[in-house]
Structures are given as structure tokens and as C-alpha cells.
Design a protein around this motif. Sequence first.
Motif, PDB file in Angstrom:
ATOM      1  N   LEU A 106      -8.374 -95.818-109.426  1.00 57.18           N
ATOM      2  CA  LEU A 106      -8.737 -96.922-108.386  1.00 57.18           C
ATOM      3  C   LEU A 106     -10.607 -97.684-108.651  1.00 57.18           C
ATOM      4  O   LEU A 106     -11.752 -97.164-108.601  1.00 57.18           O
ATOM      5  CB  LEU A 106      -8.889 -96.085-106.730  1.00 57.18           C
ATOM      6  CG  LEU A 106      -7.774 -95.782-106.508  1.00 57.18           C
ATOM      7  CD1 LEU A 106      -7.515 -94.578-105.095  1.00 57.18           C
ATOM      8  CD2 LEU A 106      -6.190 -96.262-105.672  1.00 57.18           C
ATOM      9  N   GLN A 128      -5.418 -99.393-110.448  1.00 57.65           N
ATOM     10  CA  GLN A 128      -4.470 -99.670-110.019  1.00 57.65           C
ATOM     11  C   GLN A 128      -5.277 -98.932-108.212  1.00 57.65           C
ATOM     12  O   GLN A 128      -6.374 -99.041-108.240  1.00 57.65           O
ATOM     13  CB  GLN A 128      -3.779 -98.400-110.174  1.00 57.65           C
ATOM     14  CG  GLN A 128      -4.184 -96.812-109.647  1.00 57.65           C
ATOM     15  CD  GLN A 128      -3.691 -95.548-110.085  1.00 57.65           C
ATOM     16  OE1 GLN A 128      -1.991 -96.332-110.213  1.00 57.65           O
ATOM     17  NE2 GLN A 128      -4.102 -94.415-110.652  1.00 57.65           N
ATOM     18  N   GLY A 129      -4.128 -99.822-107.543  1.00 52.56           N
ATOM     19  CA  GLY A 129      -4.678 -99.438-106.365  1.00 52.56           C
ATOM     20  C   GLY A 129      -5.421-100.845-105.197  1.00 52.56           C
ATOM     21  O   GLY A 129      -5.558-101.635-106.302  1.00 52.56           O
ATOM     22  N   PRO A 130      -5.894-101.209-104.007  1.00 55.68           N
ATOM     23  CA  PRO A 130      -6.165-101.713-103.290  1.00 55.68           C
ATOM     24  C   PRO A 130      -7.596-102.553-104.437  1.00 55.68           C
ATOM     25  O   PRO A 130      -8.484-101.647-104.523  1.00 55.68           O
ATOM     26  CB  PRO A 130      -6.697-101.999-101.831  1.00 55.68           C
ATOM     27  CG  PRO A 130      -7.257-100.147-102.160  1.00 55.68           C
ATOM     28  CD  PRO A 130      -5.733 -99.512-103.292  1.00 55.68           C
ATOM     29  N   CYS A 149      -3.052-103.777-106.555  1.00 53.06           N
ATOM     30  CA  CYS A 149      -3.456-104.808-105.513  1.00 53.06           C
ATOM     31  C   CYS A 149      -3.835-105.183-103.893  1.00 53.06           C
ATOM     32  O   CYS A 149      -5.368-105.413-104.290  1.00 53.06           O
ATOM     33  CB  CYS A 149      -1.490-103.671-104.406  1.00 53.06           C
ATOM     34  SG  CYS A 149      -3.007-102.811-102.874  1.00 53.06           S
ATOM     35  N   GLY A 150      -3.645-106.783-102.974  1.00 51.03           N
ATOM     36  CA  GLY A 150      -4.296-106.551-101.949  1.00 51.03           C
ATOM     37  C   GLY A 150      -3.516-108.451-102.056  1.00 51.03           C
ATOM     38  O   GLY A 150      -3.039-108.747-102.752  1.00 51.03           O
ATOM     39  N   CYS A 158      -0.332-104.305-100.770  1.00 56.08           N
ATOM     40  CA  CYS A 158      -0.954-103.300-100.784  1.00 56.08           C
ATOM     41  C   CYS A 158       0.259-102.353 -99.809  1.00 56.08           C
ATOM     42  O   CYS A 158       0.747-102.719 -99.694  1.00 56.08           O
ATOM     43  CB  CYS A 158      -2.050-102.715-100.347  1.00 56.08           C
ATOM     44  SG  CYS A 158      -3.383-103.102-101.491  1.00 56.08           S
ATOM     45  N   ASN A 159       0.541-101.317-100.748  1.00 61.13           N
ATOM     46  CA  ASN A 159       1.341-100.224 -99.426  1.00 61.13           C
ATOM     47  C   ASN A 159       0.067 -99.773 -99.425  1.00 61.13           C
ATOM     48  O   ASN A 159      -0.653 -99.020 -99.208  1.00 61.13           O
ATOM     49  CB  ASN A 159       2.296 -99.199-101.185  1.00 61.13           C
ATOM     50  CG  ASN A 159       2.430 -98.075 -99.611  1.00 61.13           C
ATOM     51  OD1 ASN A 159       2.123 -97.582 -98.295  1.00 61.13           O
ATOM     52  ND2 ASN A 159       4.065 -98.174-100.389  1.00 61.13           N
ATOM     53  N   HIS A 160       0.108 -99.730 -97.437  1.00 58.76           N
ATOM     54  CA  HIS A 160      -0.795 -98.600 -96.673  1.00 58.76           C
ATOM     55  C   HIS A 160      -1.307 -97.009 -97.262  1.00 58.76           C
ATOM     56  O   HIS A 160      -2.207 -96.809 -96.212  1.00 58.76           O
ATOM     57  CB  HIS A 160      -0.691 -99.319 -95.129  1.00 58.76           C
ATOM     58  CG  HIS A 160      -0.935-100.718 -95.078  1.00 58.76           C
ATOM     59  ND1 HIS A 160      -1.723-101.306 -95.580  1.00 58.76           N
ATOM     60  CD2 HIS A 160       0.566-101.808 -94.604  1.00 58.76           C
ATOM     61  CE1 HIS A 160      -1.645-102.625 -94.731  1.00 58.76           C
ATOM     62  NE2 HIS A 160      -0.547-102.633 -94.285  1.00 58.76           N
ATOM     63  N   VAL A 162      -1.366 -96.432 -99.880  1.00 62.33           N
ATOM     64  CA  VAL A 162      -2.934 -95.935-100.896  1.00 62.33           C
ATOM     65  C   VAL A 162      -3.918 -95.687-100.455  1.00 62.33           C
ATOM     66  O   VAL A 162      -4.219 -96.633 -99.444  1.00 62.33           O
ATOM     67  CB  VAL A 162      -2.757 -97.453-102.009  1.00 62.33           C
ATOM     68  CG1 VAL A 162      -2.966 -97.351-102.886  1.00 62.33           C
ATOM     69  CG2 VAL A 162      -1.546 -97.585-102.532  1.00 62.33           C
TER      70      VAL A 162
END
Length: 210
Positions: A106, A128-130, A149-150, A158-160, A162
Amino acid sequence: MLNGNQLWGPIPSEFGSLTDIEHLDLSNNKFNESIPGILGNLLKLNYLNLSNNKFSQEIPFQLENLVHMSQLDLSHNSLEGKIPSEMSSMQSLETLNLSHNNLTGLIPTSFDEMHGLNDIDISYNQLQGPIPNNKAFQNARMEGNNGLCGNVGGLKPCNHSVEHNHTPRKAHSHPQSRPTMHMVSQGLSFQTASSDRGSDDITLEQLITI
């Protein structure tokens, strides 16, 4: 300037004594192994370019000491591991290029507070990640990181679930000290024989008077 030569091997530990140097460009060489943590001793650095080499392993957390750094380019290497959260201490940083490496994990949430950043390239890693809640990341180059993601064009929402996880700082081994350099010119400048004359690769240590 030492960029664009055929220098290879690790960066000598003697570089840690160049405490007055402000501009260091070792790009476009064949330096390998890890980026040495002793570069964190160069407290007056405002420009560091190590791009287009063969550095591997992790980005040293000691770079956090470079609080006057405005431009940092570590692109086109084979750096691994996570982006150190300690880098957020570099509050003068304006330009950051970490592209074309093998960075994973991240992006540290501490990057939210790096308000001076205006040019970021983290493309072609395995991040990976936000993305951080930082305006600079709205226009950052991020392609080639399928896990990011974002709310930015080109990224999936994004999947919250994460969350950013922070892992304890790993213990870092320190290389054995080498003999003190008697004299190093702050305006280092070397010329190597051109490739059409059949010059061999040389190590930086062969160019330094110990």
C-alpha cells in the motif's frame, strides 16, 4: 556529475562523508545491490537521481533525513518491498519518481500530509490499495498498478474494507565502514572512454582516491 557512464558495483560507503553536497546524479549507470542508507547522511541534498541503474532490495528508510530534498528519482531499477512511510518526513519534496520498479503493498497514508508534492510517477510497479488523499495523486502517473483504487479516472473504486496496514520497521544491517576518504571534490566530474574505443565498465571506487 557521474551520470551516463559505465560505473558499476555498489555505491561506496565514502559517499556518506559528502555532507555538503546538494546535487547528486548517478543515473544511467550500472550500479547494483541496494541503495545505501548512508545517503541519508547527506542532509543538504536537494536533488538525488539514481534512475536507470540496477538497484534492488528496499528503499532505505534513512532517506527520511533528507528534509531539504525537492526532487527524487529512483525510477527504472529493480527496487522491491513497500514504499517507506518515513519518506513523508521529506516535506520539501516536490517531484517523486518511483516508476518501473517492483514495489509492492500500500501507499503509506502518511503521504496525505506531503502537501508540497506536485509531480508523482509511481507507474509500473505492483502497488495496491487506495491512493492517498493528496491533490498531487489526482494527476499522478499510476498505470501498471492493477491493484490501486480511488476516485481518479482510470482506477477502480475502492472497496471500503481495504485498509492501510503499517508494518514494524525492519532491522537494517549496516555495512562495515571503509577507510576514510582523504579527499573528494564536491564537483565530482569524470570522463570515461567512449564505447567506440572499447572501454570496459569501471567501478566508482576505481575513480576515488582512498
